[in-house]
Each structure stands twice: as structure tokens, then as C-alpha cells.
Design a protein around this motif. Structure first.
Motif, PDB file in Angstrom:
ATOM      1  N   ARG A 228       0.833  -1.206   0.000  1.00 21.46           N
ATOM      2  CA  ARG A 228       0.000   0.000   0.000  1.00 21.46           C
ATOM      3  C   ARG A 228       0.878   1.270   0.000  1.00 21.46           C
ATOM      4  O   ARG A 228       0.679   2.174  -0.789  1.00 21.46           O
ATOM      5  CB  ARG A 228      -0.883  -0.006   1.252  1.00 21.46           C
ATOM      6  CG  ARG A 228      -2.018   1.025   1.217  1.00 21.46           C
ATOM      7  CD  ARG A 228      -2.580   1.295   2.600  1.00 21.46           C
ATOM      8  NE  ARG A 228      -3.012   0.111   3.300  1.00 21.46           N
ATOM      9  CZ  ARG A 228      -4.208  -0.468   3.134  1.00 21.46           C
ATOM     10  NH1 ARG A 228      -5.064   0.038   2.284  1.00 21.46           N
ATOM     11  NH2 ARG A 228      -4.536  -1.537   3.820  1.00 21.46           N
TER      12      ARG A 228
ATOM     13  N   TRP B 131     -10.470  -8.897  -1.281  1.00 19.30           N
ATOM     14  CA  TRP B 131     -10.974  -7.538  -1.447  1.00 19.30           C
ATOM     15  C   TRP B 131      -9.919  -6.491  -1.168  1.00 19.30           C
ATOM     16  O   TRP B 131      -9.885  -5.436  -1.779  1.00 19.30           O
ATOM     17  CB  TRP B 131     -12.248  -7.314  -0.645  1.00 19.30           C
ATOM     18  CG  TRP B 131     -12.120  -7.410   0.849  1.00 19.30           C
ATOM     19  CD1 TRP B 131     -12.301  -8.513   1.616  1.00 19.30           C
ATOM     20  CD2 TRP B 131     -11.799  -6.352   1.745  1.00 19.30           C
ATOM     21  NE1 TRP B 131     -12.107  -8.217   2.940  1.00 19.30           N
ATOM     22  CE2 TRP B 131     -11.811  -6.896   3.048  1.00 19.30           C
ATOM     23  CE3 TRP B 131     -11.519  -4.995   1.581  1.00 19.30           C
ATOM     24  CZ2 TRP B 131     -11.545  -6.136   4.169  1.00 19.30           C
ATOM     25  CZ3 TRP B 131     -11.246  -4.238   2.711  1.00 19.30           C
ATOM     26  CH2 TRP B 131     -11.260  -4.807   3.988  1.00 19.30           C
TER      27      TRP B 131
ATOM     28  N   CYS C 235      -7.837  -6.262  -4.275  1.00 17.99           N
ATOM     29  CA  CYS C 235      -8.624  -5.682  -5.366  1.00 17.99           C
ATOM     30  C   CYS C 235      -8.707  -4.174  -5.203  1.00 17.99           C
ATOM     31  O   CYS C 235      -8.562  -3.426  -6.162  1.00 17.99           O
ATOM     32  CB  CYS C 235     -10.031  -6.265  -5.394  1.00 17.99           C
ATOM     33  SG  CYS C 235     -10.028  -7.913  -6.039  1.00 17.99           S
ATOM     34  N   ASP C 236      -8.918  -3.715  -3.967  1.00 14.22           N
ATOM     35  CA  ASP C 236      -8.946  -2.273  -3.691  1.00 14.22           C
ATOM     36  C   ASP C 236      -7.667  -1.615  -4.163  1.00 14.22           C
ATOM     37  O   ASP C 236      -7.671  -0.578  -4.807  1.00 14.22           O
ATOM     38  CB  ASP C 236      -9.028  -2.035  -2.177  1.00 14.22           C
ATOM     39  CG  ASP C 236     -10.461  -1.935  -1.705  1.00 14.22           C
ATOM     40  OD1 ASP C 236     -11.340  -2.185  -2.531  1.00 14.22           O
ATOM     41  OD2 ASP C 236     -10.654  -1.608  -0.527  1.00 14.22           O
TER      42      ASP C 236
ATOM     43  N   GLU D  17      -7.130  -1.373  -7.930  1.00 10.99           N
ATOM     44  CA  GLU D  17      -7.886  -0.281  -8.548  1.00 10.99           C
ATOM     45  C   GLU D  17      -7.190   1.056  -8.358  1.00 10.99           C
ATOM     46  O   GLU D  17      -7.259   1.936  -9.191  1.00 10.99           O
ATOM     47  CB  GLU D  17      -9.285  -0.202  -7.938  1.00 10.99           C
ATOM     48  CG  GLU D  17     -10.230  -1.134  -8.645  1.00 10.99           C
ATOM     49  CD  GLU D  17     -11.623  -1.090  -8.069  1.00 10.99           C
ATOM     50  OE1 GLU D  17     -11.981  -0.102  -7.413  1.00 10.99           O
ATOM     51  OE2 GLU D  17     -12.347  -2.070  -8.288  1.00 10.99           O
TER      52      GLU D  17
END
Ligand code: NDP
Length: 257
Positions: free
Chosen positions: A23, A49, A52-53, A56
Motif C-alpha cells: 500500500r 478484497w 482488489c482495492d 484499482e
């Protein structure tokens, strides 16, 4: 400030420290051109998830499947990363995936000991490095590369001060035999790798992330994962020839092996 490295791969990046590394790398002002987030089970706990976040949010992020104890899976990841990088090598490999075990001398059985070694030493470290070595060597040979640094070619092994033999007598409250013994072995592998690979232009360091609030570190841990990872990334940016083969904590302090 230049990017930490052109390409970075993080193992165990679906949660905890690995996810935060990915991140922060993706969100940095000068992100690496290629970030490879790997995990063994994208459908597993909080894996899908979260990744996936991130996918994006960042165009530099790619996902690859890699189970540290499954050689075909590691080889699949090497092929996927290699074909994406084309003629470039992989600059930075962060071996973060790991498992803990709280077994004491009384509760310990050989299965648990072997399982910790299979993940923390054999798979997460030796197999992974063996398979990714050609890509790291290719990066190290890149034009204009001198000295040792994460931007050239590096292997960072996320260790723990619980694996330090020198500090052991000072942490008697956490026997954790399989975890501590496997991390001590991981430290030795790091030291050997550093000695062997420095002539090839590849830096190797072991990093203790602090006691961090993650599934492994538990809620009791004093350090937020964001804070630990900020520290780790600052330490990585400053690594050089002088620190190859070192055992450092997330603030850059040297720890005894
Ligand atoms: P977590 O338990 O939160 O996350 C561990 C990660 O490793 C998960 O992504 C997990 O994937 C992955 N993993 C485990 N086994 C494998 C495998 N066979 N193949 C691929 N991935 C695997 O731990 P942390 O984020 O806290 O820990 C990360 C590293 O930091 C570890 O090496 C740990 O030893 C070290 N560390 C952590 C400390 C802390 O206080 N948290 C302190 C000192 C060191 P999955 O979701 O599929 O299980």
C-alpha cells in the motif's frame, strides 16, 4: 526523491505488514514502476478484497500467486514476473511471508517445528531466493549500477528480534520454540546470502519490523502497522554496501544476531 526501486516484489501481501508495504509503495510520490503483490490464497482471509482495492488504486501494481511452501507456485510467480518485466530484472525482493507458533518446550511436537521451518526458512527464503535469483542477477547487472542498494538489487528478509540468539536471554517470556528457531535459521541464511551475493551486486539484510498490530502481532502490540512500514521503507532507502549483511530494526538500529 527517486523511487526506492524500479521493481519490487512482496510476499504475503494480502494482510498485515506485507499488505501495508504494498500500500505504501503504491501510494508513494515516486512509486516503483512495477510492484508485484503476491499471496498464496487470494480467496483467503481478507485477501481478495484488500488486494482488489489496491489494484484499482494503482496502475503500477500487479498481482501474482505464490505459496512459499509450494515450488510449482513459486515457479509460476517467477514466470509471471519475468514475462512482465521482459528484459529487465527484479530489483527488490521482500520476503515477508511467515508463520508464527507459540509452542513451548512442553507442548512442542516435531510437526509444528517442521512446519515453521518449511514456511519461514525453506520456502519463504531458500526456494524463493533460488527461483528469483536469475531475475535479481539480471537487475544487478543493469547499466550504470554500482555499489549495493535496493534500487540496484536486494533481498530483504523480514525477521524478528525473537530470532536473535544474542538477545534471547533478555526475552524469556516468549519461548515460541518453532518460531524463534526458524527465524534464527532465517537470520543465518540472510548472513550467508549477504556474503555470497555481494560480489554479484545483490544486497541482503534482515529487518525486525517491531512488535506490530497485525494478526500475528495481535492487538496487544504497541506499534501500528503504518508506522512500522514507514520506518522499514526509510531504512530500505538508506541501505548500502556498508549495511549489507546487517540485522536492523524498523528504525535502522543494529541488532545482535
Ligand atoms: P500476519 O500473520 O498478519 O501475515 C502473515 C502473512 O504471511 C500473510 O499474508 C500470510 O498469508 C502469509 N503467509 C504465511 N504462510 C505463507 C505461505 N506459505 N506462502 C505465502 N504466504 C504465506 O503477519 P505479519 O504481517 O505480522 O508478519 C509479517 C512478517 O513479519 C512475518 O515474517 C513475521 O514473522 C514478521 N514479524 C512480525 C511481527 C509482528 O509483531 N507482527 C514482529 C516480528 C516479525 P495467508 O493470509 O494466506 O495466511
Amino acid at each position: 526523491m527517486a523511487a526506492l526501486a524500479r521493481s519490487v516484489l512482496v510476499t504475503g501481501s494480502n494482510r498485515g505488514i506485507g499488505l501495508e508495504l504494498v500500500r505504501q509503495l503504491a501510494a508513494s510520490p515516486r512509486p516503483p514502476q512495477h510492484i508485484f503483490a503476491t499471496c498464496r490464497d487470494p480467496e483467503g482471509p481478507r485477501g481478495k478484497w484488500m488486494l482488489c482495492d489496491l489494484l484499482e488504486l494503482s496502475s503500477t501494481l500487479l498481482f501474482a500467486l505464490a505459496d512459499a511452501v509450494n515450488l510449482p507456485s513459486i515457479r509460476g510467480a517467477v514466470r509471471a514476473v519475468g514475462s512482465h518485466l521482459k528484459d529487465q530484472g527484479l530489483n527488490l525482493l521482500i520476503n515477508n511471508a511467515g508463520v508464527s507458533s507459540h509452542a513451548t518446550l512442553r507442548s512442542l511436537d516435531s510437526r509444528e517445528m517442521l512446519s515453521a521451518f518449511a514456511t519461514n526458512v525453506v520456502g519463504a527464503l531458500v526456494s524463493l531466493l533460488q527461483e528469483f535469483l536469475p531475475l535479481l542477477e539480471k537487475a544487478a547487472k543493469g547499466v550504470g549500477k554500482e555499489g549495493l542498494s535496493c534500487s540496484r538489487a536486494a533481498v530483504i528478509n523480514i525477521s524478528t528480534k525473537l530470532g536473535s540468539i544474542g538477545l534471547c536471554l533478555k526475552v524469556p517470556e516468549a519461548p515460541m520454540y518453532p518460531y524463534r528457531a526458524s527465524k534464527a535459521a532465517q537470520n543465518m541464511v540472510t548472513r550467508c546470502m549477504a556474503a555470497e551475493l555481494q560480489d554479484k551486486g545483490i544486497l541482503c539484510v534482515a529487518i525486525h519490523p517491531g512488535w506490530v498490530k497485525t494478526d500475528m502481532g495481535t492487538e496487544k502490540a504497541p506499534l501500528m502497522v503504518e508506522h512500522s512500514v514507514q520506518g522499514i521503507l526509510t531504512v530500505l532507502a538508506n541501505l548500502s554496501q556498508d549495511t549489507s549483511g546487517a540485522f536492523l530494526d524498523w528504525e535502522g538500529n543494529t541488532l545482535p544476531w
